[in-house]
Design a protein around this motif. Structure first.
Motif, PDB file in Angstrom:
ATOM      1  N   MET A  85       0.018  -0.579 -12.468  1.00 52.36           N
ATOM      2  CA  MET A  85       0.515   0.508 -11.662  1.00 52.36           C
ATOM      3  C   MET A  85      -0.027   0.370 -10.243  1.00 52.36           C
ATOM      4  N   GLU A  86      -1.320   0.070 -10.152  1.00 53.67           N
ATOM      5  CA  GLU A  86      -1.941  -0.067  -8.831  1.00 53.67           C
ATOM      6  C   GLU A  86      -1.297  -1.186  -8.022  1.00 53.67           C
ATOM      7  N   SER A  87      -1.015  -2.323  -8.650  1.00 44.87           N
ATOM      8  CA  SER A  87      -0.392  -3.429  -7.926  1.00 44.87           C
ATOM      9  C   SER A  87       1.036  -3.074  -7.508  1.00 44.87           C
ATOM     10  N   PHE A  88       1.757  -2.278  -8.321  1.00 41.89           N
ATOM     11  CA  PHE A  88       3.095  -1.817  -7.944  1.00 41.89           C
ATOM     12  C   PHE A  88       3.025  -0.975  -6.675  1.00 41.89           C
ATOM     13  N   ILE A  89       2.062  -0.063  -6.608  1.00 45.23           N
ATOM     14  CA  ILE A  89       1.912   0.795  -5.430  1.00 45.23           C
ATOM     15  C   ILE A  89       1.542  -0.035  -4.210  1.00 45.23           C
ATOM     16  N   ILE A  90       0.587  -0.933  -4.355  1.00 45.16           N
ATOM     17  CA  ILE A  90       0.152  -1.763  -3.229  1.00 45.16           C
ATOM     18  C   ILE A  90       1.302  -2.628  -2.724  1.00 45.16           C
ATOM     19  N   THR A  91       2.062  -3.199  -3.631  1.00 39.28           N
ATOM     20  CA  THR A  91       3.156  -4.101  -3.261  1.00 39.28           C
ATOM     21  C   THR A  91       4.341  -3.361  -2.653  1.00 39.28           C
ATOM     22  N   THR A  92       4.722  -2.225  -3.237  1.00 36.19           N
ATOM     23  CA  THR A  92       5.965  -1.561  -2.836  1.00 36.19           C
ATOM     24  C   THR A  92       5.786  -0.383  -1.884  1.00 36.19           C
ATOM     25  N   LYS A  93       4.612   0.247  -1.886  1.00 40.52           N
ATOM     26  CA  LYS A  93       4.360   1.480  -1.127  1.00 40.52           C
ATOM     27  C   LYS A  93       5.285   2.620  -1.566  1.00 40.52           C
ATOM     28  N   LYS A  94       5.762   2.563  -2.795  1.00 39.56           N
ATOM     29  CA  LYS A  94       6.660   3.582  -3.351  1.00 39.56           C
ATOM     30  C   LYS A  94       5.822   4.599  -4.130  1.00 39.56           C
ATOM     31  N   TYR A  95       5.297   5.572  -3.423  1.00 41.08           N
ATOM     32  CA  TYR A  95       4.354   6.510  -4.020  1.00 41.08           C
ATOM     33  C   TYR A  95       5.032   7.518  -4.951  1.00 41.08           C
ATOM     34  N   LEU A  96       6.177   8.059  -4.544  1.00 43.08           N
ATOM     35  CA  LEU A  96       6.860   9.023  -5.400  1.00 43.08           C
ATOM     36  C   LEU A  96       7.391   8.340  -6.666  1.00 43.08           C
ATOM     37  N   GLU A  97       7.943   7.150  -6.506  1.00 42.85           N
ATOM     38  CA  GLU A  97       8.394   6.383  -7.655  1.00 42.85           C
ATOM     39  C   GLU A  97       7.222   6.098  -8.598  1.00 42.85           C
ATOM     40  N   SER A  98       6.073   5.787  -8.020  1.00 41.14           N
ATOM     41  CA  SER A  98       4.873   5.532  -8.820  1.00 41.14           C
ATOM     42  C   SER A  98       4.459   6.765  -9.602  1.00 41.14           C
TER      43      SER A  98
END
Length: 149
Positions: free
Chosen positions: A1-14
């Motif tokens: 999950m953390e790598s998804f946020i760092i890579t995409t910057k999609k906070y609401l999706e996260s």
């Protein structure tokens, strides 16, 4: 999950992914007959979808702990996505899937969610519930954050 946020910057999706994924651990991470219950998550399914699934007890069984007269998986899904209720009684929680539903609708995203033989599709037009010919153990969520594309 953390790598998804760092890579995409999609906070609401996260937050949406995290809410659905966290429910797996809150409601299913138990051992029965020495079979571990867990979650599968794929953030890059065909570069368009995010897939979360678990082989736990499902929405109906979880909510039946606090509402014992739930008759169908569809009824359980309706309760889960529209009411402030949690299968983790006596905890006063249960806003997570309402947040998921409202955000999916507001941001023109799509969610397919199945538990047991009941499923729902959520998009900008609301929630539609139906019965599947396929019975699954646990839950399956397929998210599309591309605005219905």
């Amino acid at each position: 999950m953390e790598s998804f946020i760092i890579t995409t910057k999609k906070y609401l999706e996260s937050a949406i992914i995290g809410e659905i994924g966290n429910n797996t651990f809150d409601h299913n991470f138990i051992f029965e007959n020495m079979d571990q219950k867990g979650v599968y998550c794929n953030f890059t399914f065909h570069e368009k979808y995010i897939v979360l699934s678990d082989y736990g007890r499902g929405i109906k069984e979880s909510l039946s702990q606090v509402i014992p007269n739930i008759q169908t998986n569809i009824e359980a899904l309706e309760i889960a996505f529209t009411k402030k209720i949690s299968g983790r009684s006596p905890e006063q929680r249960g806003n997570g899937l309402k947040f998921v539903s409202e955000t999916i609708q507001k941001d023109n995203w799509n969610l397919f969610f199945q538990s047991g033989n009941g499923y729902c599709r959520i998009d900008k037009d609301g929630i539609k519930y139906s019965k599947s010919a396929f019975l699954i153990s646990g839950c399956l969520a397929i998210l599309n954050f591309d605005g219905g594309k």
